[in-house]
Design a protein around this motif. Structure first.
Motif, short mmCIF file in Angstrom:
data_model
loop_
_atom_site.label_atom_id
_atom_site.label_comp_id
_atom_site.label_asym_id
_atom_site.label_seq_id
_atom_site.Cartn_x
_atom_site.Cartn_y
_atom_site.Cartn_z
N ALA A 110 -0.85 -10.27 6.46
CA ALA A 110 -0.89 -9.56 6.34
C ALA A 110 0.69 -8.40 5.82
O ALA A 110 -0.05 -7.29 4.47
CB ALA A 110 -1.98 -8.75 7.37
N ASP A 111 1.11 -7.81 6.97
CA ASP A 111 2.47 -7.06 6.16
C ASP A 111 3.42 -7.37 4.65
O ASP A 111 3.20 -6.41 3.54
CB ASP A 111 3.68 -6.87 7.59
N ALA A 112 2.44 -9.06 4.42
CA ALA A 112 3.64 -8.99 2.93
C ALA A 112 2.93 -8.53 1.68
O ALA A 112 3.36 -8.37 0.47
CB ALA A 112 3.40 -10.56 2.32
N LEU A 113 1.40 -7.88 1.60
CA LEU A 113 0.86 -7.49 1.07
C LEU A 113 0.75 -6.11 0.86
O LEU A 113 0.66 -5.42 -0.46
CB LEU A 113 -0.87 -7.50 1.27
N THR A 114 2.13 -5.29 1.75
CA THR A 114 2.42 -4.12 1.55
C THR A 114 1.51 -3.63 0.74
O THR A 114 0.53 -2.52 -0.12
CB THR A 114 2.88 -3.89 0.09
N ALA A 115 0.21 -3.31 1.69
CA ALA A 115 -1.18 -2.92 1.34
C ALA A 115 -0.69 -0.83 1.32
O ALA A 115 -0.26 -0.95 1.96
CB ALA A 115 -2.68 -3.05 2.16
N ALA A 116 -2.23 -0.47 1.17
CA ALA A 116 -1.91 1.25 1.06
C ALA A 116 -2.56 1.51 2.77
O ALA A 116 -3.32 1.09 2.90
CB ALA A 116 -2.68 2.15 0.06
N PRO A 117 -1.76 2.71 2.91
CA PRO A 117 -2.44 3.40 4.46
C PRO A 117 -3.51 3.66 4.15
O PRO A 117 -4.47 4.01 3.65
CB PRO A 117 -1.60 4.95 4.90
N GLY A 118 -4.64 2.95 5.88
CA GLY A 118 -5.31 3.06 5.57
C GLY A 118 -6.79 2.73 4.45
O GLY A 118 -7.72 2.90 4.48
N ALA A 119 -6.33 1.23 4.05
CA ALA A 119 -6.73 0.51 2.94
C ALA A 119 -7.47 -0.13 4.05
O ALA A 119 -8.37 -0.30 5.53
CB ALA A 119 -6.11 -0.23 2.48
N ILE A 120 -9.27 -0.92 2.96
CA ILE A 120 -9.81 -1.20 3.84
C ILE A 120 -9.91 -2.94 3.44
O ILE A 120 -9.92 -2.91 2.53
CB ILE A 120 -11.29 -0.88 2.68
N TRP A 121 -9.80 -3.75 4.84
CA TRP A 121 -9.81 -5.27 4.59
C TRP A 121 -10.84 -5.31 4.72
O TRP A 121 -11.77 -5.32 5.71
CB TRP A 121 -8.68 -5.16 5.62
N SER A 122 -10.79 -7.29 4.03
CA SER A 122 -12.10 -7.46 4.30
C SER A 122 -11.73 -9.68 5.11
O SER A 122 -9.85 -9.69 4.49
CB SER A 122 -12.93 -8.16 3.34
N VAL A 123 -11.95 -9.92 5.92
CA VAL A 123 -10.76 -11.29 6.42
C VAL A 123 -12.07 -12.55 6.04
O VAL A 123 -13.40 -11.68 7.29
CB VAL A 123 -10.63 -11.33 8.21
N ALA A 124 -11.91 -13.25 5.16
CA ALA A 124 -12.81 -14.40 5.72
C ALA A 124 -12.44 -15.00 6.56
O ALA A 124 -11.84 -15.50 6.64
CB ALA A 124 -12.32 -15.14 4.22
N ILE A 125 -13.20 -15.81 7.71
CA ILE A 125 -13.30 -16.99 8.81
C ILE A 125 -14.26 -17.83 9.04
O ILE A 125 -15.47 -17.31 8.82
CB ILE A 125 -11.99 -15.74 10.59
N THR B 119 0.95 -3.81 9.42
CA THR B 119 1.56 -2.33 9.50
C THR B 119 2.04 -2.20 7.94
O THR B 119 1.79 -2.96 6.79
CB THR B 119 3.02 -2.43 9.19
N PRO B 120 0.87 -1.13 6.62
CA PRO B 120 0.63 0.04 7.71
C PRO B 120 -0.71 -0.06 8.27
O PRO B 120 -1.46 -0.89 7.98
CB PRO B 120 0.65 1.58 6.75
N THR B 121 -1.77 0.90 9.59
CA THR B 121 -2.37 0.61 9.64
C THR B 121 -3.80 0.37 8.30
O THR B 121 -4.07 2.32 8.10
CB THR B 121 -3.34 1.69 10.96
N PRO B 122 -5.10 -0.37 8.60
CA PRO B 122 -5.79 -0.28 7.82
C PRO B 122 -6.61 0.94 8.08
O PRO B 122 -6.75 1.49 9.28
CB PRO B 122 -6.76 -2.21 8.75
N GLY B 123 -7.69 1.19 7.72
CA GLY B 123 -9.05 1.79 7.98
C GLY B 123 -10.17 1.26 8.26
O GLY B 123 -10.91 1.90 9.14
N MET B 124 -10.23 0.39 8.08
CA MET B 124 -11.62 -0.49 8.38
C MET B 124 -10.92 -2.22 8.16
O MET B 124 -10.56 -2.52 7.05
CB MET B 124 -12.71 -0.12 7.98
N ILE B 125 -11.09 -2.89 8.59
CA ILE B 125 -11.35 -4.82 8.82
C ILE B 125 -12.46 -4.80 8.68
O ILE B 125 -13.12 -5.00 9.97
CB ILE B 125 -10.58 -5.30 9.61
N ARG C 210 -19.93 -3.15 2.49
CA ARG C 210 -20.38 -3.05 3.81
C ARG C 210 -19.71 -1.32 3.54
O ARG C 210 -20.16 -0.51 4.18
CB ARG C 210 -19.50 -3.20 4.70
N GLU C 211 -19.07 -0.91 2.83
CA GLU C 211 -17.96 0.56 2.63
C GLU C 211 -19.46 1.89 2.46
O GLU C 211 -19.35 2.38 1.84
CB GLU C 211 -16.69 1.06 1.58
N ASP C 212 -20.10 1.28 1.14
CA ASP C 212 -20.59 1.73 0.23
C ASP C 212 -21.92 2.37 1.06
O ASP C 212 -22.88 3.28 0.81
CB ASP C 212 -21.15 0.66 -1.69
#
Length: 306
Positions: free
Chosen positions: A55-70, A106-112, A301-303
């Motif tokens: 996840a860290d390797a993606l260098t996402a923006a702070p507070g980004a909305i993440w999604s996990v398929a599991i 890192t940085p901390t997501p806004g939501m997962i 979900r965010e919408d």
């Protein structure tokens, strides 16, 4: 939610795929796409760390909305693992995976947001693939077993009288036994080995059986016709019950489309002749559907503030 970048993790039993996906276009940022090995039998700490590193390797923006398929069993609403005696991710049983990843990434997501991997595949095909524009669709994956998702306007339906138990057609019964006893990698290998007088442990895998079928091996052809014909018979009942307008098929076995599709259609027609011309499509996004679907799901979900 306006167009934004959604970091996505697709977690499988042996690997993890990570990528950034743009909402709206659902385009995958190819330079960000990475696939890494994952040890499903590892400790909870080692699994969370491995997922966090990817996840860290993606260098996402702070507070980004993440999604996990599991894969399941998993409490997707709360983000808690329910992997008890299932042979993979057992160490995550009872673990609040969402909280653990919120603390680790890192940085901390806004939501997962979490979504079942089979549902993610179907939603991806609805967002950008073969199920696009269809109000009611059944999307299945043919691999180790049969994965499935029932879609109503792009939303997975997991309960109710019109869908299979838990929204999974592998729970359907075919001739007195679970469907997976006839249609699965293990079942097809065993059937061929028995018919050919071979040891199942050393017999050919499904792709090799398909190759033998094309080369004129009547035993291979009969085994595949029987397995996928059984799937077709089951699908006929399932599709009518759900009132689906299209069947979308993906997964590794779909690569043998010339063998799989005719057998499934024959089984469907055997069950109900009116399904002879039912729309069956091969997945358009066989490798990307789950990533696209997970991003699409998180955006919805965010919408809707879910």
């Amino acid at each position: 939610m306006s167009s934004t970048i959604i970091p996505v993790l697709e977690i499988g039993g042996t690997h993890l795929t990570a990528a950034l996906v743009e909402s709206g276009t659902w385009a995958i940022d190819r330079p960000s796409l990475a696939r890494v090995d994952l040890q499903a039998q590892g400790t909870a700490e080692s699994l969370i760390e491995a997922i966090g590193v990817a996840a860290d390797a993606l260098t996402a923006a702070p507070g980004a909305i993440w999604s996990v398929a599991i894969p399941g069993p998993f409490d997707y609403a709360t983000g808690v693992g329910r992997f008890e005696n299932v042979g993979k991710f057992d160490s995550l049983n009872g673990v609040h995976v969402r909280n653990a990843l919120m603390d680790r990434i890192t940085p901390t997501p806004g939501m997962i947001h979490f979504l079942n991997d089979a549902d993610a595949f179907g939603v991806g095909e609805y967002a950008l693939g073969a199920a696009r524009g269809h109000d009611r669709a059944l999307c299945i994956t043919l691999g180790t077993g049969v994965g499935s998702t029932f879609l109503n306007h792009g939303e997975p339906v997991g309960t109710g009288p019109t869908v299979s138990p838990d929204g999974s057609i592998h729970h359907e019964i075919y001739r007195g036994s679970p469907l997976e006893h006839t249609v699965s990698r293990r079942a097809i290998r065993a059937a061929y080995a028995a018919a050919a007088g071979m040891d199942p442990a050393t017999g050919p895998d499904v792709h090799a059986i398909a190759t033998r079928s094309r080369a004129g091996d009547d035993t291979a052809r009969q085994v595949l016709d029987t397995a996928f014909g059984a799937l077709g018979e089951t699908l006929a009942m399932v599709l009518k019950r759900f009132d689906a307008g299209i069947l979308v098929i993906g997964g590794s076995m779909a690569r043998s489309w010339d063998l799989v599709e005719p057998a499934i259609r024959a089984g469907m027609t055997l069950e109900d002749r009116r399904l002879a011309d039912f729309r069956i499509e091969r997945a358009i996004l066989p490798d990307d559907a789950a990533l696209v679907g997970a991003a699409y799901w998180a955006s919805r979900r965010e919408d809707h503030g879910r």
